[in-house]
Write a protein that holds these residues in place. Structure first.
Motif, mmCIF file in Angstrom:
data_model
loop_
_atom_site.group_PDB
_atom_site.id
_atom_site.type_symbol
_atom_site.label_atom_id
_atom_site.label_comp_id
_atom_site.label_asym_id
_atom_site.label_seq_id
_atom_site.Cartn_x
_atom_site.Cartn_y
_atom_site.Cartn_z
ATOM 1 N N GLU A 28 54.352 52.183 42.925
ATOM 2 C CA GLU A 28 54.390 50.858 43.699
ATOM 3 C C GLU A 28 54.670 49.424 43.715
ATOM 4 O O GLU A 28 54.852 48.425 43.872
ATOM 5 C CB GLU A 28 54.876 50.961 44.989
ATOM 6 C CG GLU A 28 55.592 52.326 45.814
ATOM 7 C CD GLU A 28 54.947 52.894 47.000
ATOM 8 O OE1 GLU A 28 55.755 53.719 47.533
ATOM 9 O OE2 GLU A 28 54.190 52.652 47.745
ATOM 10 N N VAL A 29 52.628 49.297 43.312
ATOM 11 C CA VAL A 29 52.525 47.708 43.116
ATOM 12 C C VAL A 29 53.719 47.086 42.199
ATOM 13 O O VAL A 29 53.962 47.315 41.169
ATOM 14 C CB VAL A 29 50.477 47.847 42.564
ATOM 15 C CG1 VAL A 29 50.746 48.877 43.901
ATOM 16 C CG2 VAL A 29 50.663 48.836 41.358
ATOM 17 N N SER A 30 53.525 45.643 42.577
ATOM 18 C CA SER A 30 54.171 45.156 41.694
ATOM 19 C C SER A 30 54.115 45.498 40.065
ATOM 20 O O SER A 30 55.537 44.647 39.180
ATOM 21 C CB SER A 30 54.176 43.373 42.437
ATOM 22 O OG SER A 30 53.072 42.761 41.911
ATOM 23 N N TRP A 31 53.287 44.815 39.775
ATOM 24 C CA TRP A 31 52.508 45.062 38.165
ATOM 25 C C TRP A 31 53.082 46.330 37.525
ATOM 26 O O TRP A 31 52.256 46.555 36.102
ATOM 27 C CB TRP A 31 51.092 44.484 38.408
ATOM 28 C CG TRP A 31 50.166 45.024 38.533
ATOM 29 C CD1 TRP A 31 49.245 46.601 38.817
ATOM 30 C CD2 TRP A 31 49.647 44.901 39.984
ATOM 31 N NE1 TRP A 31 48.540 47.175 39.573
ATOM 32 C CE2 TRP A 31 48.916 46.001 40.490
ATOM 33 C CE3 TRP A 31 50.302 44.081 41.491
ATOM 34 C CZ2 TRP A 31 48.230 45.916 41.576
ATOM 35 C CZ3 TRP A 31 49.357 44.384 42.006
ATOM 36 C CH2 TRP A 31 48.360 45.173 42.643
ATOM 37 N N TYR A 32 53.428 47.320 38.047
ATOM 38 C CA TYR A 32 53.784 48.648 37.168
ATOM 39 C C TYR A 32 54.865 48.661 36.759
ATOM 40 O O TYR A 32 55.950 47.934 36.265
ATOM 41 C CB TYR A 32 54.268 49.808 38.656
ATOM 42 C CG TYR A 32 54.408 50.959 37.970
ATOM 43 C CD1 TYR A 32 53.464 51.809 37.558
ATOM 44 C CD2 TYR A 32 56.119 51.248 37.720
ATOM 45 C CE1 TYR A 32 53.908 52.948 36.317
ATOM 46 C CE2 TYR A 32 56.208 52.475 37.414
ATOM 47 C CZ TYR A 32 55.147 52.866 37.179
ATOM 48 O OH TYR A 32 55.405 54.432 35.786
ATOM 49 N N GLN A 33 54.349 49.112 35.237
ATOM 50 C CA GLN A 33 54.700 49.328 33.718
ATOM 51 C C GLN A 33 54.959 50.938 33.644
ATOM 52 O O GLN A 33 53.828 51.506 33.620
ATOM 53 C CB GLN A 33 54.411 48.612 32.800
ATOM 54 C CG GLN A 33 54.551 47.263 33.002
ATOM 55 C CD GLN A 33 53.695 46.203 31.707
ATOM 56 O OE1 GLN A 33 52.665 47.280 31.068
ATOM 57 N NE2 GLN A 33 54.609 45.900 30.965
ATOM 58 N N THR A 192 55.551 35.938 25.021
ATOM 59 C CA THR A 192 56.403 35.790 26.688
ATOM 60 C C THR A 192 57.450 37.423 27.135
ATOM 61 O O THR A 192 57.832 37.596 26.703
ATOM 62 C CB THR A 192 57.222 34.208 27.072
ATOM 63 O OG1 THR A 192 58.264 34.419 26.635
ATOM 64 C CG2 THR A 192 56.387 33.028 26.747
ATOM 65 N N GLU A 193 57.197 37.336 28.331
ATOM 66 C CA GLU A 193 58.217 38.409 28.638
ATOM 67 C C GLU A 193 58.544 38.224 30.461
ATOM 68 O O GLU A 193 57.344 38.112 31.224
ATOM 69 C CB GLU A 193 56.802 40.331 29.266
ATOM 70 C CG GLU A 193 57.511 41.321 29.462
ATOM 71 C CD GLU A 193 56.329 41.875 28.562
ATOM 72 O OE1 GLU A 193 55.291 42.285 30.025
ATOM 73 O OE2 GLU A 193 56.967 43.408 28.152
ATOM 74 N N LYS A 194 59.585 38.736 30.157
ATOM 75 C CA LYS A 194 59.906 39.420 31.447
ATOM 76 C C LYS A 194 59.581 40.317 32.701
ATOM 77 O O LYS A 194 60.018 41.672 31.996
ATOM 78 C CB LYS A 194 61.469 38.713 32.083
ATOM 79 C CG LYS A 194 61.993 36.622 32.082
ATOM 80 C CD LYS A 194 62.859 36.672 32.361
ATOM 81 C CE LYS A 194 63.557 35.339 31.973
ATOM 82 N NZ LYS A 194 62.644 34.164 32.877
ATOM 83 N N HIS A 195 58.126 40.362 33.178
ATOM 84 C CA HIS A 195 57.971 41.837 34.048
ATOM 85 C C HIS A 195 59.119 41.671 35.108
ATOM 86 O O HIS A 195 58.938 40.875 36.254
ATOM 87 C CB HIS A 195 56.850 41.654 34.190
ATOM 88 C CG HIS A 195 56.214 42.730 35.270
ATOM 89 N ND1 HIS A 195 56.169 44.083 34.694
ATOM 90 C CD2 HIS A 195 55.689 43.275 36.366
ATOM 91 C CE1 HIS A 195 56.557 44.981 35.425
ATOM 92 N NE2 HIS A 195 55.803 44.447 36.886
ATOM 93 N N ILE A 196 59.496 43.034 35.248
ATOM 94 C CA ILE A 196 61.264 43.418 36.348
ATOM 95 C C ILE A 196 59.872 44.545 37.120
ATOM 96 O O ILE A 196 59.294 45.192 37.150
ATOM 97 C CB ILE A 196 62.218 43.878 36.027
ATOM 98 C CG1 ILE A 196 62.579 42.785 34.798
ATOM 99 C CG2 ILE A 196 63.248 44.554 37.272
ATOM 100 C CD1 ILE A 196 62.949 41.904 35.574
ATOM 101 N N THR A 197 59.639 44.094 38.218
ATOM 102 C CA THR A 197 58.538 44.859 39.644
ATOM 103 C C THR A 197 59.336 45.618 40.037
ATOM 104 O O THR A 197 61.035 45.445 39.824
ATOM 105 C CB THR A 197 57.882 43.659 40.903
ATOM 106 O OG1 THR A 197 59.732 43.171 41.353
ATOM 107 C CG2 THR A 197 58.003 42.616 40.196
ATOM 108 N N PRO A 198 58.745 47.059 41.058
ATOM 109 C CA PRO A 198 59.321 47.839 41.184
ATOM 110 C C PRO A 198 60.513 47.437 42.020
ATOM 111 O O PRO A 198 61.833 47.911 42.604
ATOM 112 C CB PRO A 198 58.550 48.571 42.126
ATOM 113 C CG PRO A 198 57.350 48.056 40.796
ATOM 114 C CD PRO A 198 57.451 47.252 40.438
ATOM 115 N N SER A 199 60.528 46.373 42.716
ATOM 116 C CA SER A 199 61.867 45.871 44.126
ATOM 117 C C SER A 199 62.569 44.968 43.230
ATOM 118 O O SER A 199 63.235 44.738 43.762
ATOM 119 C CB SER A 199 60.671 45.240 44.960
ATOM 120 O OG SER A 199 59.796 44.440 45.047
ATOM 121 N N GLY A 200 62.721 45.134 41.396
ATOM 122 C CA GLY A 200 63.338 43.890 41.409
ATOM 123 C C GLY A 200 63.025 42.321 41.152
ATOM 124 O O GLY A 200 64.410 41.654 40.396
#
Ligand SMILES: C[S@@+](CC[C@H](N)C(=O)[O-])C[C@H]1O[C@@H](n2cnc3c(N)ncnc32)[C@H](O)[C@@H]1O
Length: 213
Positions: A28-33, A192-200
Protein backbone atom coordinates in the motif's frame (compact mmCIF):
# COMPACT_ATOMS: atom_id res chain seq x y z
CA UNK A 1 11.56 29.84 16.38
CA UNK A 2 12.95 26.31 16.21
CA UNK A 3 16.52 25.81 15.15
CA UNK A 4 17.90 22.92 13.10
CA UNK A 5 19.23 21.11 16.18
CA UNK A 6 15.82 21.21 17.88
CA UNK A 7 14.13 19.90 14.75
CA UNK A 8 16.63 17.06 14.61
CA UNK A 9 15.92 16.09 18.22
CA UNK A 10 12.17 16.14 17.69
CA UNK A 11 12.20 13.99 14.58
CA UNK A 12 13.20 10.39 15.14
CA UNK A 13 13.89 8.84 11.77
CA UNK A 14 13.70 5.25 12.95
CA UNK A 15 10.40 5.76 14.80
CA UNK A 16 8.96 7.38 11.69
CA UNK A 17 9.74 4.42 9.45
CA UNK A 18 8.73 1.80 12.03
CA UNK A 19 5.36 3.52 12.27
CA UNK A 20 4.94 3.66 8.48
CA UNK A 21 5.52 -0.07 8.11
CA UNK A 22 3.38 -0.98 11.12
CA UNK A 23 0.41 1.03 9.84
CA UNK A 24 0.45 0.07 6.18
CA UNK A 25 0.73 -3.09 4.17
CA UNK A 26 3.96 -3.17 2.16
CA UNK A 27 1.84 -3.19 -1.03
CA UNK A 28 0.00 0.00 0.00
CA UNK A 29 2.95 2.36 0.42
CA UNK A 30 3.32 4.96 -2.34
CA UNK A 31 6.71 3.60 -3.48
CA UNK A 32 5.48 0.01 -3.91
CA UNK A 33 6.42 -1.71 -7.17
CA UNK A 34 5.08 -5.12 -8.08
CA UNK A 35 8.02 -5.62 -10.41
CA UNK A 36 11.03 -3.29 -9.84
CA UNK A 37 12.01 -3.71 -13.47
CA UNK A 38 14.21 -0.65 -13.95
CA UNK A 39 16.35 -1.40 -10.91
CA UNK A 40 16.73 -5.01 -11.92
CA UNK A 41 17.62 -4.10 -15.52
CA UNK A 42 20.26 -1.63 -14.34
CA UNK A 43 21.76 -4.20 -11.97
CA UNK A 44 21.91 -6.78 -14.77
CA UNK A 45 23.36 -4.16 -17.15
CA UNK A 46 26.45 -3.87 -14.95
CA UNK A 47 27.43 -7.19 -16.54
CA UNK A 48 28.69 -8.54 -13.25
CA UNK A 49 28.48 -12.24 -12.52
CA UNK A 50 26.17 -13.80 -9.96
CA UNK A 51 28.76 -13.64 -7.19
CA UNK A 52 28.77 -9.80 -7.28
CA UNK A 53 28.41 -8.29 -3.81
CA UNK A 54 25.23 -6.20 -4.02
CA UNK A 55 23.83 -3.90 -1.34
CA UNK A 56 20.33 -2.44 -1.51
CA UNK A 57 20.20 0.66 0.66
CA UNK A 58 16.81 1.24 2.28
CA UNK A 59 15.52 -1.83 0.54
CA UNK A 60 12.68 -1.98 3.03
CA UNK A 61 9.97 -4.44 2.09
CA UNK A 62 10.72 -4.02 -1.64
CA UNK A 63 10.39 -7.07 -3.88
CA UNK A 64 13.69 -6.18 -5.54
CA UNK A 65 15.44 -8.69 -3.25
CA UNK A 66 13.18 -11.50 -4.54
CA UNK A 67 13.97 -10.65 -8.15
CA UNK A 68 17.70 -10.33 -7.47
CA UNK A 69 17.68 -13.85 -5.99
CA UNK A 70 15.54 -15.13 -8.89
CA UNK A 71 18.17 -13.80 -11.29
CA UNK A 72 20.76 -15.96 -9.58
CA UNK A 73 22.80 -13.39 -7.65
CA UNK A 74 24.03 -15.03 -4.46
CA UNK A 75 25.67 -12.24 -2.44
CA UNK A 76 22.96 -9.74 -1.53
CA UNK A 77 22.79 -7.44 1.48
CA UNK A 78 19.68 -5.42 2.29
CA UNK A 79 20.06 -2.50 4.69
CA UNK A 80 17.11 -0.65 6.18
CA UNK A 81 16.51 1.49 9.23
CA UNK A 82 13.18 -0.21 9.90
CA UNK A 83 12.91 -3.52 11.71
CA UNK A 84 9.27 -3.83 10.57
CA UNK A 85 10.23 -3.38 6.91
CA UNK A 86 12.89 -6.07 7.12
CA UNK A 87 10.47 -8.43 8.88
CA UNK A 88 7.90 -7.88 6.08
CA UNK A 89 10.50 -8.83 3.47
CA UNK A 90 11.83 -11.79 5.44
CA UNK A 91 8.34 -13.16 5.98
CA UNK A 92 7.51 -12.87 2.29
CA UNK A 93 10.75 -14.58 1.27
CA UNK A 94 10.39 -17.44 3.77
CA UNK A 95 13.39 -19.78 3.71
CA UNK A 96 14.96 -17.74 0.91
CA UNK A 97 15.48 -14.86 3.38
CA UNK A 98 18.41 -16.83 4.81
CA UNK A 99 20.30 -16.25 1.56
CA UNK A 100 20.37 -12.50 2.25
CA UNK A 101 22.37 -10.50 4.79
CA UNK A 102 19.94 -8.15 6.55
CA UNK A 103 21.23 -5.01 8.26
CA UNK A 104 18.94 -2.93 10.46
CA UNK A 105 20.88 0.32 10.30
CA UNK A 106 20.63 4.02 9.57
CA UNK A 107 22.72 4.53 6.44
CA UNK A 108 24.11 7.80 7.84
CA UNK A 109 25.66 5.79 10.71
CA UNK A 110 26.65 2.68 8.77
CA UNK A 111 30.21 1.43 8.51
CA UNK A 112 30.87 -1.68 6.51
CA UNK A 113 33.39 -4.44 7.21
CA UNK A 114 33.10 -5.65 3.63
CA UNK A 115 33.16 -3.94 0.26
CA UNK A 116 30.54 -4.16 -2.44
CA UNK A 117 30.45 -4.29 -6.26
CA UNK A 118 26.97 -2.80 -6.70
CA UNK A 119 25.25 -0.16 -4.58
CA UNK A 120 21.53 0.30 -5.22
CA UNK A 121 19.30 2.93 -3.62
CA UNK A 122 15.76 3.70 -4.71
CA UNK A 123 14.01 6.50 -2.85
CA UNK A 124 16.28 6.74 0.19
CA UNK A 125 19.02 9.29 -0.48
CA UNK A 126 16.43 11.93 -1.36
CA UNK A 127 15.16 11.88 2.26
CA UNK A 128 18.53 13.23 3.45
CA UNK A 129 17.82 16.96 3.48
CA UNK A 130 20.67 17.78 5.85
CA UNK A 131 24.09 18.43 4.27
CA UNK A 132 25.88 16.54 7.08
CA UNK A 133 23.72 13.45 6.50
CA UNK A 134 24.33 13.63 2.76
CA UNK A 135 28.08 13.88 3.40
CA UNK A 136 27.97 10.88 5.78
CA UNK A 137 26.12 8.84 3.15
CA UNK A 138 28.65 9.70 0.45
CA UNK A 139 31.58 8.98 2.78
CA UNK A 140 30.10 5.61 3.73
CA UNK A 141 29.38 4.74 0.12
CA UNK A 142 32.92 5.67 -0.93
CA UNK A 143 34.45 3.45 1.74
CA UNK A 144 32.06 0.53 1.21
CA UNK A 145 32.68 0.20 -2.52
CA UNK A 146 35.45 -1.45 -4.47
CA UNK A 147 37.22 0.64 -7.04
CA UNK A 148 35.21 0.43 -10.28
CA UNK A 149 32.00 -0.51 -8.41
CA UNK A 150 28.59 0.37 -9.85
CA UNK A 151 26.23 2.79 -8.13
CA UNK A 152 22.53 3.08 -8.99
CA UNK A 153 20.63 5.83 -7.19
CA UNK A 154 17.00 6.63 -7.93
CA UNK A 155 15.43 9.78 -6.48
CA UNK A 156 12.53 12.06 -7.33
CA UNK A 157 13.57 14.25 -10.24
CA UNK A 158 13.19 18.03 -10.43
CA UNK A 159 9.50 17.62 -11.34
CA UNK A 160 8.88 14.95 -8.73
CA UNK A 161 6.96 15.34 -5.46
CA UNK A 162 8.36 17.66 -2.78
CA UNK A 163 7.41 15.22 -0.04
CA UNK A 164 7.11 11.50 0.47
CA UNK A 165 5.73 9.67 3.48
CA UNK A 166 5.05 13.11 5.03
CA UNK A 167 8.76 14.02 4.88
CA UNK A 168 10.52 16.68 2.83
CA UNK A 169 12.77 15.36 0.09
CA UNK A 170 15.52 16.83 -2.06
CA UNK A 171 14.78 16.46 -5.77
CA UNK A 172 17.67 15.86 -8.15
CA UNK A 173 18.81 16.13 -11.73
CA UNK A 174 21.74 14.01 -12.90
CA UNK A 175 23.92 17.13 -12.59
CA UNK A 176 22.95 17.96 -9.01
CA UNK A 177 23.27 14.32 -8.00
CA UNK A 178 26.70 14.21 -9.57
CA UNK A 179 27.68 17.38 -7.67
CA UNK A 180 26.60 16.01 -4.32
CA UNK A 181 28.41 12.67 -4.82
CA UNK A 182 31.62 14.40 -5.84
CA UNK A 183 34.62 13.47 -7.94
CA UNK A 184 34.95 9.90 -6.69
CA UNK A 185 31.81 9.00 -8.66
CA UNK A 186 31.67 9.24 -12.42
CA UNK A 187 28.23 9.59 -13.98
CA UNK A 188 27.72 6.89 -16.62
CA UNK A 189 24.04 6.79 -17.49
CA UNK A 190 20.72 8.33 -16.50
CA UNK A 191 17.08 7.61 -17.21
CA UNK A 192 13.73 8.80 -15.96
CA UNK A 193 10.65 6.87 -14.94
CA UNK A 194 7.08 7.76 -14.09
CA UNK A 195 6.16 5.67 -11.09
CA UNK A 196 2.44 5.11 -10.58
CA UNK A 197 1.62 4.74 -6.89
CA UNK A 198 -0.93 2.17 -5.64
CA UNK A 199 -3.45 5.04 -5.37
CA UNK A 200 -2.84 6.06 -8.99
CA UNK A 201 -0.66 9.17 -8.53
CA UNK A 202 2.28 9.74 -10.88
CA UNK A 203 5.78 10.42 -9.50
CA UNK A 204 8.80 11.37 -11.61
CA UNK A 205 11.98 9.50 -10.73
CA UNK A 206 15.48 9.86 -12.12
CA UNK A 207 17.89 6.90 -12.05
CA UNK A 208 21.58 7.87 -12.03
CA UNK A 209 24.28 5.26 -12.59
CA UNK A 210 27.83 5.98 -11.51
CA UNK A 211 31.15 4.22 -11.36
CA UNK A 212 33.22 4.45 -8.20
CA UNK A 213 36.47 5.82 -9.57
C1 LIG B 1 10.48 5.29 0.16
S1 LIG B 1 11.03 3.82 0.89
C2 LIG B 1 11.81 2.97 -0.48
C3 LIG B 1 11.93 1.49 -0.23
C4 LIG B 1 12.58 0.70 -1.37
N1 LIG B 1 13.91 1.19 -1.68
C5 LIG B 1 11.72 0.71 -2.60
O1 LIG B 1 12.13 1.28 -3.62
O2 LIG B 1 10.63 0.13 -2.54
C6 LIG B 1 12.42 4.37 1.86
C7 LIG B 1 13.05 3.24 2.64
O3 LIG B 1 14.26 3.69 3.20
C8 LIG B 1 14.32 3.37 4.57
N2 LIG B 1 15.12 4.46 5.17
C9 LIG B 1 14.77 5.75 5.30
N3 LIG B 1 15.78 6.46 5.82
C10 LIG B 1 16.79 5.57 6.03
C11 LIG B 1 18.10 5.70 6.55
N4 LIG B 1 18.57 6.86 6.99
N5 LIG B 1 18.88 4.59 6.61
C12 LIG B 1 18.40 3.39 6.17
N6 LIG B 1 17.16 3.22 5.67
C13 LIG B 1 16.37 4.30 5.60
C14 LIG B 1 12.88 3.30 5.03
O4 LIG B 1 12.68 2.47 6.15
C15 LIG B 1 12.19 2.74 3.79
O5 LIG B 1 12.18 1.35 3.77
Amino acid sequence: MKNKQTDKLEFNRKDHWEQVYSEKESTEVSWYQQHPERSLDLIKATGRDVSAAIIDIGGGASKLADFILDTGYNNLTVLDISHAAIEHARFRLGDRAEKITWLEQDITEFTSDVTFDIWHDRAVFHFLTDADDQASYVRTMSRALKSGANVIIATFDLNGPEKCSGLDVVRYSPETMSDVLGEAFQLIETSTEKHITPSGASQNFVYCCFTRV
